[in-house]
Write an enzyme that holds these catalytic residues in place. Structure first.
Site, short mmCIF file in Angstrom:
data_model
loop_
_atom_site.label_atom_id
_atom_site.label_comp_id
_atom_site.label_asym_id
_atom_site.label_seq_id
_atom_site.Cartn_x
_atom_site.Cartn_y
_atom_site.Cartn_z
N HIS A 1 13.76 -7.47 -10.73
CA HIS A 1 13.05 -7.17 -9.47
C HIS A 1 12.34 -8.45 -8.97
O HIS A 1 12.43 -8.80 -7.79
CB HIS A 1 12.04 -6.05 -9.74
CG HIS A 1 11.24 -5.66 -8.54
ND1 HIS A 1 11.82 -5.14 -7.39
CD2 HIS A 1 9.91 -5.71 -8.29
CE1 HIS A 1 10.88 -4.89 -6.50
NE2 HIS A 1 9.70 -5.24 -7.02
N ARG B 1 12.09 -13.17 -5.43
CA ARG B 1 11.69 -14.58 -5.38
C ARG B 1 12.88 -15.55 -5.27
O ARG B 1 12.67 -16.75 -5.10
CB ARG B 1 10.82 -14.92 -6.60
CG ARG B 1 9.53 -14.10 -6.67
CD ARG B 1 8.69 -14.23 -5.41
NE ARG B 1 7.48 -13.40 -5.49
CZ ARG B 1 6.54 -13.41 -4.55
NH1 ARG B 1 6.65 -14.17 -3.48
NH2 ARG B 1 5.47 -12.62 -4.68
N ASP C 1 9.79 -7.17 -18.99
CA ASP C 1 11.07 -6.56 -19.39
C ASP C 1 12.14 -6.93 -18.35
O ASP C 1 11.83 -7.35 -17.23
CB ASP C 1 10.92 -5.04 -19.59
CG ASP C 1 10.63 -4.33 -18.29
OD1 ASP C 1 11.53 -4.30 -17.42
OD2 ASP C 1 9.51 -3.81 -18.12
N ARG D 1 -15.10 -26.79 -11.75
CA ARG D 1 -13.70 -26.63 -11.30
C ARG D 1 -13.54 -26.03 -9.91
O ARG D 1 -12.44 -26.01 -9.38
CB ARG D 1 -12.97 -25.73 -12.28
CG ARG D 1 -13.55 -24.32 -12.24
CD ARG D 1 -12.75 -23.34 -13.01
NE ARG D 1 -13.41 -22.04 -13.01
CZ ARG D 1 -12.85 -20.96 -13.46
NH1 ARG D 1 -11.65 -21.01 -13.98
NH2 ARG D 1 -13.50 -19.81 -13.42
C1 LIG Z 1 8.78 -13.17 0.58
C2 LIG Z 1 7.50 -12.47 0.16
C3 LIG Z 1 6.39 -12.53 0.96
C4 LIG Z 1 5.19 -11.90 0.58
N1 LIG Z 1 4.09 -12.00 1.40
C5 LIG Z 1 2.93 -11.41 1.01
C6 LIG Z 1 1.75 -11.52 1.84
O1 LIG Z 1 1.77 -12.13 2.89
N2 LIG Z 1 0.61 -10.95 1.40
C7 LIG Z 1 0.56 -10.23 0.22
O2 LIG Z 1 -0.50 -9.72 -0.12
N3 LIG Z 1 1.66 -10.12 -0.57
C8 LIG Z 1 2.82 -10.68 -0.21
N4 LIG Z 1 3.92 -10.57 -1.03
C9 LIG Z 1 3.80 -9.85 -2.31
C10 LIG Z 1 4.48 -8.47 -2.27
O3 LIG Z 1 3.84 -7.61 -1.34
C11 LIG Z 1 4.44 -7.83 -3.67
O4 LIG Z 1 3.09 -7.64 -4.07
C12 LIG Z 1 5.11 -8.67 -4.71
O5 LIG Z 1 6.37 -9.10 -4.26
C13 LIG Z 1 5.28 -7.86 -6.00
O6 LIG Z 1 6.22 -6.84 -5.77
P1 LIG Z 1 6.10 -5.43 -6.46
O7 LIG Z 1 4.78 -4.79 -6.20
O8 LIG Z 1 7.31 -4.64 -6.06
O9 LIG Z 1 6.24 -5.84 -8.02
P2 LIG Z 1 5.48 -5.26 -9.29
O10 LIG Z 1 4.02 -5.41 -9.16
O11 LIG Z 1 6.14 -5.90 -10.49
O12 LIG Z 1 5.81 -3.74 -9.26
C14 LIG Z 1 7.16 -3.27 -9.45
C15 LIG Z 1 7.22 -1.85 -8.92
O13 LIG Z 1 6.37 -1.03 -9.71
C16 LIG Z 1 5.64 -0.12 -8.89
N5 LIG Z 1 4.20 -0.35 -9.08
C17 LIG Z 1 3.62 -1.33 -9.84
N6 LIG Z 1 2.29 -1.22 -9.84
C18 LIG Z 1 2.00 -0.15 -9.06
C19 LIG Z 1 0.80 0.47 -8.66
N7 LIG Z 1 -0.40 0.06 -9.06
N8 LIG Z 1 0.89 1.53 -7.83
C20 LIG Z 1 2.08 1.99 -7.39
N9 LIG Z 1 3.26 1.44 -7.75
C21 LIG Z 1 3.23 0.38 -8.57
C22 LIG Z 1 6.13 -0.35 -7.46
O14 LIG Z 1 7.18 0.54 -7.21
C23 LIG Z 1 6.67 -1.75 -7.49
O15 LIG Z 1 7.68 -2.00 -6.53
C24 LIG Z 1 5.13 -11.17 -0.65
C25 LIG Z 1 6.27 -11.11 -1.47
C26 LIG Z 1 7.45 -11.74 -1.07
C27 LIG Z 1 8.66 -11.67 -1.97
#
Ligand SMILES: Cc1cc2nc3c(=O)[nH]c(=O)nc-3n(C[C@H](O)[C@H](O)[C@H](O)COP(=O)(O)OP(=O)(O)OC[C@H]3O[C@@H](n4cnc5c(N)ncnc54)[C@H](O)[C@@H]3O)c2cc1C
Length: 275
Positions: free
Chosen positions: A195, A200, A189, A173
């Site tokens: 969020h 997205r 949830d 693969r």
């Molecule tokens: C338009 C767009 C462009 C993007 N471009 C890129 C890119 O170029 N490269 C890239 O790598 N990513 C990219 N991302 C991904 C982005 O950085 C986030 O990883 C992704 O949107 C998930 O968001 P989140 O971490 O808030 O969500 P979740 O992982 O669901 O987390 C929700 C919240 O929980 C907390 N949390 C969860 N896990 C942890 C932890 N282990 N430690 C601390 N706090 C935590 C944080 O407060 C977080 O905001 C992009 C996202 C978007 C929407």
């Protein structure tokens, strides 16, 4: 409190909602509904549900003021079929639980994503992460689409040839492209789903994942319509301003003050005012 049964959600359980050319989202299960958010928020006062208007008002208040934990009491499980390049963006949302089809265990299906003609575009010149909205000539579009389809056909042919020679599935693969469809069971949830949707459905997200997010929201509305209404009002449709932007806004409303923004910050502010 009684187990929540939401008739509109029951009616769509297991129904496939198509997304892209071969993908779909199915609601597998749900736990709780609008009522559960209200019950869990009121538990501290020992009160149950009140009138429809008061309950909707409470949900709206909780969401607007980021009292997030009552929304975490709602859980949804989806079965999603999507191209691997979307799954890579999807699984960055860590606050969910998932299982993915195993390419080590199963032979992958001959399912690849080819964008529809109107989605084939040049690289945007002002957005490094996006595509241009200028239309391409149809001959150029068809050339791109057949280029993609031929590459997928060749890769899948080589894959099945390796499988037929008895090569391990986990190795056969590894040359399959990101356009191959994969499938996941995804449990999240409602707070973290909102969020996900906020990010997205945003204009900066890739079009293909936006289409999935839109379908997720349509399905979620069947389970928790009042929560979704507040989500659309405050998180999706609302705009937040920084301290400096608020000062700029006050100045423009004639409330006095000095200009606070310039350059890129001013451009971002103007964009917020337009949306
Ligand atoms: C338009 C767009 C462009 C993007 N471009 C890129 C890119 O170029 N490269 C890239 O790598 N990513 C990219 N991302 C991904 C982005 O950085 C986030 O990883 C992704 O949107 C998930 O968001 P989140 O971490 O808030 O969500 P979740 O992982 O669901 O987390 C929700 C919240 O929980 C907390 N949390 C969860 N896990 C942890 C932890 N282990 N430690 C601390 N706090 C935590 C944080 O407060 C977080 O905001 C992009 C996202 C978007 C929407």
């Amino acid at each position: 409190m009684a187990h929540c049964i939401v008739p509109e959600a029951e009616a769509i359980l297991d129904k496939e909602f198509p997304v892209l050319d071969k993908g779909f989202i199915r609601l597998v299960d749900y736990l709780g509904g609008d009522e559960r958010v209200v019950q869990s928020a009121r538990v501290s006062y020992g009160e149950g549900t009140k009138s429809y208007r008061e309950d909707a008002g409470l949900i709206d208040y909780l969401l607007r003021n980021r009292h997030t934990s009552p929304f975490e009491q709602i859980s949804l499980t989806f079965h999603v079929k999507m191209p691997i390049f979307i799954a890579r963006q999807w699984i960055r949302h860590r606050t969910a639980r998932l299982n993915e089809i195993s390419g080590r265990y199963s032979v992958m299906k001959d399912d690849f994503y080819v964008p529809v003609p109107e989605d084939v575009a040049l690289q945007s010149t002002d957005n490094k992460q996006g595509r241009s909205d200028k239309a391409l000539e149809s001959a150029a579009v068809e050339k791109v689409r057949s280029f993609l389809a031929e590459g997928q056909k060749r890769a899948y042919g080589e894959y099945t040839s390796l499988i037929d020679q008895g090569i391990a599935r986990e190795l056969a693969r590894i040359n399959l492209p990101l356009s191959l469809y994969t499938e996941i069971y995804w449990n999240i949830d409602l707070h973290n789903l909102f969020h996900f949707l906020e990010l997205r459905l945003g204009a900066h997200a890739q079009k293909e994942i936006r289409l999935y997010a839109r379908t997720l929201l349509e399905i979620t509305k069947k389970v928790v319509p009042r929560c979704c209404e507040s989500f659309e009002r405050h998180l999706l449709g609302g705009v937040s301003f920084s301290k400096e932007e608020l000062a700029e806004l006050n100045k423009r409303l004639g409330n006095g003050g000095e200009p606070t923004l310039s350059g890129k910050a001013l451009e971002r502010f103007e964009e917020k005012l337009r949306t």
